[in-house]
Design an enzyme around this catalytic site. Sequence first.
Site, PDB file in Angstrom:
ATOM      1  N   PHE A  26      15.087  19.761 -26.707  1.00 45.83           N
ATOM      2  CA  PHE A  26      16.050  21.060 -27.096  1.00 45.83           C
ATOM      3  C   PHE A  26      17.337  20.911 -26.029  1.00 45.83           C
ATOM      4  CE2 PHE A  26      17.096  25.456 -26.575  1.00 45.83           C
ATOM      5  CZ  PHE A  26      17.086  25.831 -27.859  1.00 45.83           C
ATOM      6  N   ASP A  52      17.185  19.752 -22.316  1.00 45.30           N
ATOM      7  CA  ASP A  52      18.558  19.022 -21.868  1.00 45.30           C
ATOM      8  C   ASP A  52      19.649  19.781 -21.388  1.00 45.30           C
ATOM      9  OD1 ASP A  52      20.262  16.120 -21.981  1.00 45.30           O
ATOM     10  OD2 ASP A  52      21.432  17.580 -23.117  1.00 45.30           O
ATOM     11  N   TYR A  57      27.507  22.616 -18.548  1.00 47.21           N
ATOM     12  CA  TYR A  57      27.172  23.922 -19.496  1.00 47.21           C
ATOM     13  C   TYR A  57      27.157  25.056 -18.644  1.00 47.21           C
ATOM     14  CZ  TYR A  57      25.485  19.797 -22.303  1.00 47.21           C
ATOM     15  OH  TYR A  57      25.274  18.978 -23.173  1.00 47.21           O
ATOM     16  N   LYS A  86      22.674  16.456 -16.036  1.00 49.54           N
ATOM     17  CA  LYS A  86      23.745  15.721 -15.752  1.00 49.54           C
ATOM     18  C   LYS A  86      25.006  15.818 -14.735  1.00 49.54           C
ATOM     19  CE  LYS A  86      23.547  15.422 -20.975  1.00 49.54           C
ATOM     20  NZ  LYS A  86      23.429  16.913 -21.251  1.00 49.54           N
ATOM     21  N   HIS A 119      27.208  12.098 -17.124  1.00 44.44           N
ATOM     22  CA  HIS A 119      27.493  12.819 -18.426  1.00 44.44           C
ATOM     23  C   HIS A 119      28.574  12.052 -19.264  1.00 44.44           C
ATOM     24  CE1 HIS A 119      27.887  17.120 -20.226  1.00 44.44           C
ATOM     25  NE2 HIS A 119      28.012  16.303 -21.117  1.00 44.44           N
ATOM     26  N   SER A 169      25.356   8.881 -20.441  1.00 41.88           N
ATOM     27  CA  SER A 169      25.612   9.394 -21.587  1.00 41.88           C
ATOM     28  C   SER A 169      26.939   8.988 -22.113  1.00 41.88           C
ATOM     29  CB  SER A 169      25.421  11.149 -21.471  1.00 41.88           C
ATOM     30  OG  SER A 169      26.009  11.768 -22.439  1.00 41.88           O
ATOM     31  N   GLN A 191      22.070   8.962 -23.629  1.00 42.54           N
ATOM     32  CA  GLN A 191      22.297   9.849 -24.495  1.00 42.54           C
ATOM     33  C   GLN A 191      23.618   9.645 -25.342  1.00 42.54           C
ATOM     34  OE1 GLN A 191      22.959  14.520 -24.161  1.00 42.54           O
ATOM     35  NE2 GLN A 191      21.278  13.816 -23.178  1.00 42.54           N
TER      36      GLN A 191
HETATM   37  N1  LIG Z   1      26.145  14.051 -23.976  1.00 40.46           N
HETATM   38  C1  LIG Z   1      27.216  14.806 -24.488  1.00 40.46           C
HETATM   39  O1  LIG Z   1      28.153  14.635 -24.384  1.00 40.46           O
HETATM   40  C2  LIG Z   1      26.646  16.026 -25.513  1.00 40.46           C
HETATM   41  C3  LIG Z   1      27.360  16.503 -26.462  1.00 40.46           C
HETATM   42  C4  LIG Z   1      26.983  17.661 -27.159  1.00 40.46           C
HETATM   43  C5  LIG Z   1      25.547  18.107 -27.001  1.00 40.46           C
HETATM   44  N2  LIG Z   1      24.899  17.443 -26.275  1.00 40.46           N
HETATM   45  C6  LIG Z   1      23.384  17.863 -26.096  1.00 40.46           C
HETATM   46  O2  LIG Z   1      22.903  17.813 -27.488  1.00 40.46           O
HETATM   47  C7  LIG Z   1      22.312  19.143 -27.676  1.00 40.46           C
HETATM   48  C8  LIG Z   1      22.423  19.378 -29.260  1.00 40.46           C
HETATM   49  O3  LIG Z   1      23.476  19.828 -29.473  1.00 40.46           O
HETATM   50  P1  LIG Z   1      24.310  19.518 -30.866  1.00 40.46           P
HETATM   51  O4  LIG Z   1      25.411  20.632 -31.291  1.00 40.46           O
HETATM   52  O5  LIG Z   1      24.301  18.150 -30.885  1.00 40.46           O
HETATM   53  O6  LIG Z   1      22.910  19.900 -31.980  1.00 40.46           O
HETATM   54  P2  LIG Z   1      22.771  20.016 -33.405  1.00 40.46           P
HETATM   55  O7  LIG Z   1      21.449  20.181 -33.661  1.00 40.46           O
HETATM   56  O8  LIG Z   1      23.288  18.596 -34.023  1.00 40.46           O
HETATM   57  O9  LIG Z   1      23.976  21.010 -33.950  1.00 40.46           O
HETATM   58  C9  LIG Z   1      23.798  22.264 -33.643  1.00 40.46           C
HETATM   59  C10 LIG Z   1      24.103  23.104 -34.819  1.00 40.46           C
HETATM   60  O10 LIG Z   1      23.480  22.931 -35.945  1.00 40.46           O
HETATM   61  C11 LIG Z   1      22.817  24.542 -36.279  1.00 40.46           C
HETATM   62  N3  LIG Z   1      21.486  24.341 -36.529  1.00 40.46           N
HETATM   63  C12 LIG Z   1      20.512  24.090 -35.828  1.00 40.46           C
HETATM   64  N4  LIG Z   1      19.359  23.904 -36.460  1.00 40.46           N
HETATM   65  C13 LIG Z   1      19.273  23.856 -37.652  1.00 40.46           C
HETATM   66  C14 LIG Z   1      18.904  23.943 -38.811  1.00 40.46           C
HETATM   67  N5  LIG Z   1      17.431  23.892 -38.551  1.00 40.46           N
HETATM   68  N6  LIG Z   1      19.511  24.128 -39.963  1.00 40.46           N
HETATM   69  C15 LIG Z   1      20.501  24.214 -40.095  1.00 40.46           C
HETATM   70  N7  LIG Z   1      21.371  24.368 -38.964  1.00 40.46           N
HETATM   71  C16 LIG Z   1      20.882  24.245 -37.832  1.00 40.46           C
HETATM   72  C17 LIG Z   1      23.089  25.373 -35.081  1.00 40.46           C
HETATM   73  O11 LIG Z   1      23.634  26.564 -35.572  1.00 40.46           O
HETATM   74  P3  LIG Z   1      22.576  27.790 -34.939  1.00 40.46           P
HETATM   75  O12 LIG Z   1      22.602  27.808 -33.484  1.00 40.46           O
HETATM   76  O13 LIG Z   1      23.392  28.877 -35.542  1.00 40.46           O
HETATM   77  O14 LIG Z   1      21.225  27.689 -35.591  1.00 40.46           O
HETATM   78  C18 LIG Z   1      24.426  24.649 -34.339  1.00 40.46           C
HETATM   79  O15 LIG Z   1      25.673  25.136 -34.949  1.00 40.46           O
HETATM   80  C19 LIG Z   1      23.310  20.111 -26.834  1.00 40.46           C
HETATM   81  O16 LIG Z   1      22.731  21.374 -26.541  1.00 40.46           O
HETATM   82  C20 LIG Z   1      23.314  19.211 -25.538  1.00 40.46           C
HETATM   83  O17 LIG Z   1      22.207  19.547 -24.698  1.00 40.46           O
HETATM   84  C21 LIG Z   1      25.178  16.331 -25.394  1.00 40.46           C
END
Ligand SMILES: NC(=O)c1ccc[n+]([C@@H]2O[C@H](COP(=O)([O-])OP(=O)(O)OC[C@H]3O[C@@H](n4cnc5c(N)ncnc54)[C@H](OP(=O)(O)O)[C@@H]3O)[C@@H](O)[C@H]2O)c1
Length: 312
Positions: A26, A52, A57, A86, A119, A169, A191
């Site tokens: 998560f 994570d 953040y 990170k 990061h 990452s 990551q």
């Molecule tokens: N290392 C890096 O540079 C980096 C960069 C970005 C992210 N991350 C990490 O990765 C994590 C994941 O984030 P992400 O944006 O990559 O996640 P993601 O799950 O690909 O996208 C999240 C988006 O999808 C929606 N969503 C979530 N579950 C859904 C479902 N079952 N059906 C339809 N839509 C859904 C969410 O909206 P709602 O909230 O409205 O449901 C949100 O807008 C972050 O929290 C962070 O820890 C790391």
Amino acid sequence: MATSDTLRYTRIPLTRGSGAIPAVGFGTLIPDPVATKQSTETALEVGFRHFDCAERYRNEEAVGDAMQEALKAGKIQREDIFVTTKLWNTNHRPERVKPAFDASRRRLQLDYIDCYLIHTPFAFRPGDEQDPRDERGQVIYDSGVTLVETWQALERLVDGGQCKSIGLSDITLDKLREIVAAARIKPAVVQVESHPYLPEWDLLEYCNLHGIVLLAFAALGHGMEPRLLDDPVIIGIAQRLRKTPAQVVLAWAVQRGTALLTTSIKPSRIQENFELSTIPEDAMREIRGITTSVRFNAVVETGVPGFIRRAG
Ligand SMILES: NC(=O)c1ccc[n+]([C@@H]2O[C@H](COP(=O)([O-])OP(=O)(O)OC[C@H]3O[C@@H](n4cnc5c(N)ncnc54)[C@H](OP(=O)(O)O)[C@@H]3O)[C@@H](O)[C@H]2O)c1
């Protein structure tokens, strides 16, 4: 829903560190601290055991509060959860690494961190301003430190015992090779953005060869256009298997051997994203055959987050 399928409980043993990383993670990139705490609580309740986090953040305290409440109530034990955080770009100078690590640990209210990641491979001007810019609005980078020097400071955290494993990452395969070659303690986790539109097969193959876990962020495509969850192949499989498109994409990620991160602030979606079960081999092959290619996040090119979740 009772099921004998154990896909959601998959744990990948770390060959470069202690313990095992729960494959279904998560992500806590949630701007609002109240929503962060509530979503982390929900994630714990539905079964997530891998969280994570990042100093970038600015919400580690809220994540820590949610975890502490569950720990104090006896709902979980510390060893049940795997917590990653990170080091931000402004803390790459070796003398800043331990203070940044300790500050994250304090905010998360944890004695030890399961995995600490750099990061991004880009060093920014050291200081408290996370996004230092010059008068023209350009990022101010720091040429006074190399990634290997920062990595060596992370190795010393592992020596200290409060950091169980380390990783990188937003790294390219070439840069990862350099760190693996130079490292005394090899990366445990890498990551990067990865999903069916950016499968990163070469990187995954390299990680498998070197005992590194590939941890996919944007596993659902960040919810951005072109929407992965509207892809006709994904929708077709979901309808056939009576799963949601998200469950198909996330099962694919676990079954091909990666760990993954999703984020939602909606309790029903948090639950949906944990309730995974195995998809058949023909569905795996169909997803591999998708030819659409999209990188949603440009952070890998500049170190500047290319995507910040909207508030609310
Ligand atoms: N290392 C890096 O540079 C980096 C960069 C970005 C992210 N991350 C990490 O990765 C994590 C994941 O984030 P992400 O944006 O990559 O996640 P993601 O799950 O690909 O996208 C999240 C988006 O999808 C929606 N969503 C979530 N579950 C859904 C479902 N079952 N059906 C339809 N839509 C859904 C969410 O909206 P709602 O909230 O409205 O449901 C949100 O807008 C972050 O929290 C962070 O820890 C790391």
